[in-house]
Motif scaffolding. Structure first.
Motif, mmCIF file in Angstrom:
data_model
loop_
_atom_site.group_PDB
_atom_site.id
_atom_site.type_symbol
_atom_site.label_atom_id
_atom_site.label_comp_id
_atom_site.label_asym_id
_atom_site.label_seq_id
_atom_site.Cartn_x
_atom_site.Cartn_y
_atom_site.Cartn_z
ATOM 1 N N GLY A 1 24.542 42.682 13.615
ATOM 2 C CA GLY A 1 25.235 43.751 14.325
ATOM 3 C C GLY A 1 24.673 43.898 15.725
ATOM 4 N N ASN A 2 25.410 44.609 16.584
ATOM 5 C CA ASN A 2 24.945 44.835 17.945
ATOM 6 C C ASN A 2 25.554 46.127 18.472
ATOM 7 O OD1 ASN A 2 27.503 44.181 19.699
ATOM 8 N ND2 ASN A 2 27.357 42.509 18.237
ATOM 9 N N ILE A 3 24.894 46.672 19.463
ATOM 10 C CA ILE A 3 25.338 47.882 20.124
ATOM 11 C C ILE A 3 24.817 47.833 21.552
ATOM 12 C CG2 ILE A 3 23.334 49.228 19.382
ATOM 13 C CD1 ILE A 3 25.151 51.658 19.155
ATOM 14 N N GLY A 4 25.621 48.323 22.504
ATOM 15 C CA GLY A 4 25.187 48.243 23.889
ATOM 16 C C GLY A 4 26.039 49.075 24.829
ATOM 17 N N TYR A 5 25.616 49.067 26.080
ATOM 18 C CA TYR A 5 26.261 49.881 27.115
ATOM 19 C C TYR A 5 26.348 49.061 28.394
ATOM 20 C CZ TYR A 5 27.091 53.804 30.311
ATOM 21 O OH TYR A 5 27.620 54.643 31.262
ATOM 22 N N THR A 6 27.497 49.140 29.076
ATOM 23 C CA THR A 6 27.718 48.418 30.334
ATOM 24 C C THR A 6 28.000 49.419 31.441
ATOM 25 O OG1 THR A 6 28.617 46.494 29.165
ATOM 26 C CG2 THR A 6 29.120 46.687 31.504
ATOM 27 N N TYR A 7 27.272 49.267 32.539
ATOM 28 C CA TYR A 7 27.435 50.154 33.693
ATOM 29 C C TYR A 7 28.019 49.367 34.858
ATOM 30 C CZ TYR A 7 26.305 53.241 37.602
ATOM 31 O OH TYR A 7 26.384 54.028 38.719
ATOM 32 N N SER A 8 29.033 49.923 35.497
ATOM 33 C CA SER A 8 29.689 49.288 36.645
ATOM 34 C C SER A 8 29.307 50.020 37.928
ATOM 35 C CB SER A 8 31.214 49.309 36.473
ATOM 36 O OG SER A 8 31.599 48.582 35.325
ATOM 37 N N PHE A 9 28.958 49.265 38.955
ATOM 38 C CA PHE A 9 28.564 49.841 40.232
ATOM 39 C C PHE A 9 29.800 50.032 41.128
ATOM 40 C CE2 PHE A 9 24.831 47.740 38.601
ATOM 41 C CZ PHE A 9 23.804 48.618 38.895
ATOM 42 N N GLU A 10 29.676 50.936 42.061
ATOM 43 C CA GLU A 10 30.761 51.176 43.011
ATOM 44 C C GLU A 10 30.901 49.977 43.953
ATOM 45 O OE1 GLU A 10 30.057 54.766 45.097
ATOM 46 O OE2 GLU A 10 29.700 55.973 43.294
ATOM 47 N N SER A 11 32.146 49.693 44.316
ATOM 48 C CA SER A 11 32.432 48.584 45.225
ATOM 49 C C SER A 11 33.457 49.034 46.252
ATOM 50 C CB SER A 11 32.958 47.376 44.449
ATOM 51 O OG SER A 11 32.019 46.948 43.488
ATOM 52 N N SER A 12 33.342 48.482 47.464
ATOM 53 C CA SER A 12 34.261 48.811 48.561
ATOM 54 C C SER A 12 35.167 47.616 48.830
ATOM 55 C CB SER A 12 33.474 49.168 49.826
ATOM 56 O OG SER A 12 32.646 50.300 49.600
ATOM 57 N N PHE A 13 36.439 47.923 49.139
ATOM 58 C CA PHE A 13 37.433 46.877 49.386
ATOM 59 C C PHE A 13 38.289 47.271 50.590
ATOM 60 C CE2 PHE A 13 36.492 46.933 44.856
ATOM 61 C CZ PHE A 13 36.135 45.616 44.631
ATOM 62 N N ASP A 14 38.855 46.248 51.219
ATOM 63 C CA ASP A 14 39.693 46.489 52.393
ATOM 64 C C ASP A 14 41.026 47.129 52.034
ATOM 65 O OD1 ASP A 14 37.730 45.368 53.966
ATOM 66 O OD2 ASP A 14 38.590 43.351 53.852
ATOM 67 N N ASP A 15 41.463 46.939 50.794
ATOM 68 C CA ASP A 15 42.738 47.528 50.377
ATOM 69 C C ASP A 15 42.684 47.752 48.869
ATOM 70 O OD1 ASP A 15 45.299 48.454 50.192
ATOM 71 O OD2 ASP A 15 46.255 46.484 50.388
ATOM 72 N N ILE A 16 42.813 49.003 48.459
ATOM 73 C CA ILE A 16 42.809 49.321 47.023
ATOM 74 C C ILE A 16 44.153 49.863 46.580
ATOM 75 C CG2 ILE A 16 40.331 49.774 47.022
ATOM 76 C CD1 ILE A 16 40.971 52.755 47.023
ATOM 77 N N ASP A 17 45.173 49.794 47.427
ATOM 78 C CA ASP A 17 46.503 50.295 47.112
ATOM 79 C C ASP A 17 47.400 49.123 46.725
ATOM 80 O OD1 ASP A 17 48.755 51.742 46.771
ATOM 81 O OD2 ASP A 17 48.799 52.630 48.771
ATOM 82 N N ASN A 18 48.120 49.265 45.600
ATOM 83 C CA ASN A 18 49.010 48.185 45.182
ATOM 84 C C ASN A 18 50.405 48.302 45.787
ATOM 85 O OD1 ASN A 18 49.963 50.377 43.787
ATOM 86 N ND2 ASN A 18 49.638 49.525 41.737
ATOM 87 N N ASN A 19 50.550 49.179 46.756
ATOM 88 C CA ASN A 19 51.826 49.287 47.461
ATOM 89 C C ASN A 19 51.899 48.179 48.506
ATOM 90 O OD1 ASN A 19 54.075 50.001 48.988
ATOM 91 N ND2 ASN A 19 53.659 52.197 48.837
ATOM 92 N N PRO A 20 52.922 47.303 48.431
ATOM 93 C CA PRO A 20 52.994 46.191 49.389
ATOM 94 C C PRO A 20 53.201 46.630 50.829
ATOM 95 C CG PRO A 20 54.397 45.811 47.473
ATOM 96 C CD PRO A 20 53.971 47.232 47.415
ATOM 97 N N ASP A 21 53.653 47.855 51.031
ATOM 98 C CA ASP A 21 53.980 48.309 52.388
ATOM 99 C C ASP A 21 52.822 49.000 53.092
ATOM 100 O OD1 ASP A 21 56.522 47.340 51.936
ATOM 101 O OD2 ASP A 21 57.285 49.280 51.215
ATOM 102 N N THR A 22 51.722 49.244 52.406
ATOM 103 C CA THR A 22 50.612 49.980 53.010
ATOM 104 C C THR A 22 49.299 49.256 52.734
ATOM 105 O OG1 THR A 22 50.340 51.346 51.026
ATOM 106 C CG2 THR A 22 51.793 52.189 52.780
ATOM 107 N N ILE A 23 48.311 49.536 53.593
ATOM 108 C CA ILE A 23 46.952 49.031 53.426
ATOM 109 C C ILE A 23 46.006 50.218 53.502
ATOM 110 C CG2 ILE A 23 45.125 47.599 54.399
ATOM 111 C CD1 ILE A 23 47.232 45.709 55.455
ATOM 112 N N ASN A 24 45.300 50.472 52.413
ATOM 113 C CA ASN A 24 44.398 51.612 52.332
ATOM 114 C C ASN A 24 43.038 51.152 51.833
ATOM 115 O OD1 ASN A 24 46.234 53.801 53.039
ATOM 116 N ND2 ASN A 24 47.265 53.351 51.092
ATOM 117 N N PRO A 25 42.045 51.047 52.712
ATOM 118 C CA PRO A 25 40.689 50.686 52.265
ATOM 119 C C PRO A 25 40.057 51.847 51.506
ATOM 120 C CG PRO A 25 40.685 51.193 54.605
ATOM 121 C CD PRO A 25 42.123 51.248 54.175
ATOM 122 N N GLY A 26 39.090 51.508 50.683
ATOM 123 C CA GLY A 26 38.401 52.554 49.915
ATOM 124 C C GLY A 26 37.411 51.969 48.935
ATOM 125 N N ASP A 27 36.955 52.819 48.014
ATOM 126 C CA ASP A 27 35.947 52.455 47.015
ATOM 127 C C ASP A 27 36.560 52.524 45.617
ATOM 128 O OD1 ASP A 27 34.108 52.306 49.112
ATOM 129 O OD2 ASP A 27 33.609 54.443 48.901
#
Length: 445
Positions: free
Chosen positions: A323-349
């Motif tokens: 058996g096994n048990i565990g925990y995964t932690y994800s760190f914050e990341s920054s990107f030039d565009d986090i919007d899936n709208n093809p008409d806009t570009i919105n950078p963010g975290d």
């Protein structure tokens, strides 16, 4: 008082004389029992050596019949067994213990032990099928270097009913009824190395390469409920590389399982899912996007992740519990565009949701080279969060997931150094793949 003392002295003399008379008889009995014990020990040692000799001869003949060794090798093995057993028959009966210890123990060739030392060695000798299961669960530490090649296939199919309209009179729906379907196929080749630094510490490196194809289907194309629009996209490339380590905290004992501490770091070396261009396939009259798909598929998460967990293994012939048990932690990341709208570009975290995972299973060793396992694995992930530049954090609705799989596995020893592992996973929750099929071939150097 003089009379009493004389009477006591007179009574003591016959008792002492009786003890002196009985002592030679006791010594004779002791010598006789000691000789009988020595003879029985010598006879037992000779019978054990004879059993071992016959066992080695049978193994040599079986190997000859199956073609594993040539006839000369079988004859040599039988001759070696006879030579090894010969000194026992000529050994003096007065020293059976030294004769037995002079022969090296071979618990792997016989299912018994003639001495306590051989019994201890038999407990330390792990059958091949058990070692293969422990290797699959990352709880094997007696190998210096292992190179593993793995190939897996995942199938994911999810349908969603979309209602675009309103209810009239609480019963009649006015508008469009559309069915959205996403079918995804992923082929993953994984190259891994396991390096045993010490008998308690192992370092691992996993390098995946992914090839993905996703088919998007959307009903109600052009405003017609019966029309279906379809588009597919593909993507391939290096995935997220993982470096991990396993540390044996508590070795397995008769009353406790083996406990292993696992720690890993995943680097975002794959293609992140943010900033990918989208293609618009259909718009409404008011320029609202009804159907759009990404130009390519990602191969990674885009974020650094670290995980810590504990694995336990307990052998109970013929079963192996783990058996096994565990925990995964994800760190914050920054990107030039986090919007899936093809008409806009919105950078963010982006902050992916942390996940908690656990699993348990049992494996059965059919013989020396084959084992069968059943297990359940579950991973629960929290919601992801996004933040546009200058804006507060917002949770992404629907990004949380609960992925559970029921796994069936088979391990088979191809040779002394190579093993093939087959795994079939069946999805138990909507967030899990419909099924997974994988093969791994670890090779020990």
């Amino acid at each position: 008082m003089a009379v009493a003392s004389a009477f006591a002295a007179t009574a003591f003399v016959p008792a002492a004389a009786a003890q002196e008379a009985a002592r030679p008889a006791d010594e004779a009995d002791l010598r006789e029992l000691t000789e009988q014990l020595a003879e029985l020990k010598a006879s037992y040692a000779q019978e054990v050596r004879r059993l071992r000799e016959l066992d080695m001869q049978v193994q040599a003949l079986q190997a000859r019949l199956t073609g594993k060794v040539p006839a000369q090798g079988a004859a040599a093995a039988a001759a070696a067994a006879s030579t090894a057993a010969a000194p026992v028959s000529s050994a003096p009966t007065a020293a059976p213990a030294s004769t037995t210890s002079a022969q090296p123990p071979a618990p792997s060739q016989a299912g018994y032990a003639s001495t306590a030392a051989e019994a201890e060695e038999a407990r330390k000798d792990i059958p091949r099928s058990v070692a293969d299961v422990k290797q699959a669960t990352r709880t094997l530490f007696d190998q210096r270097l292992v190179i593993e090649n793995g190939l897996s296939y995942n199938r994911y199919d999810r349908k969603q009913l979309t209602l675009n309209g309103f209810l009239a009179l609480d019963a009649i729906f006015l508008g469009n009824i559309a069915i959205e379907n996403v079918e995804s196929d992923t082929l993953n080749y994984n190259f891994a190395t396991r390096w045993g630094v010490t008998p308690r510490l192992t370092l691992n490196l996993d390098v995946p390469y992914l090839a993905r194809k996703t088919v998007y289907q959307k009903g109600g194309a052009g405003g017609a409920a019966g029309a279906i629009a379809q588009e597919e996209t593909t993507g391939s490339g290096l995935g997220d590389v993982t470096f991990s380590t396993n540390y044996l905290m508590i070795p397995e004992k008769p009353g406790r399982p083996e406990t292993v501490l696992n720690f890993g770091i995943t680097a975002p070396t794959g293609r992140e899912p943010y900033g990918i261009p989208w293609t618009v396939l259909e718009r409404d009259d008011d320029d609202f996007i009804r159907f759009a798909v990404p130009d390519e598929q990602p191969t990674g998460s885009g974020a650094w992740q670290t995980s810590i967990g504990v694995s336990v293994v307990k052998t109970s012939d013929p079963a192996i519990l783990y058996g096994n048990i565990g925990y995964t932690y994800s760190f914050e990341s920054s990107f030039d565009d986090i919007d899936n709208n093809p008409d806009t570009i919105n950078p963010g975290d982006v902050k992916l949701g942390d996940s908690f995972y656990f699993g348990a299973g049992v494996a059965f060793a059919f013989n020396e080279s084959t084992s069968f396992s059943m297990s359940l694995s579950n991973r629960m992930s929290a919601r992801a969060k996004t933040r546009y530049d200058g804006m507060p954090w917002t949770k992404v609705i629907g990004s949380d997931a609960n992925s559970a799989l029921f796994n069936l596995g088979v391990t088979y020893a191809l040779s002394e150094n190579a093993t093939v592992v087959g795994l079939l996973g069946i999805g138990l929750t909507p967030d899990a793949p419909d099924f997974t099929l994988g093969f791994r071939v670890p090779y020990s150097l």
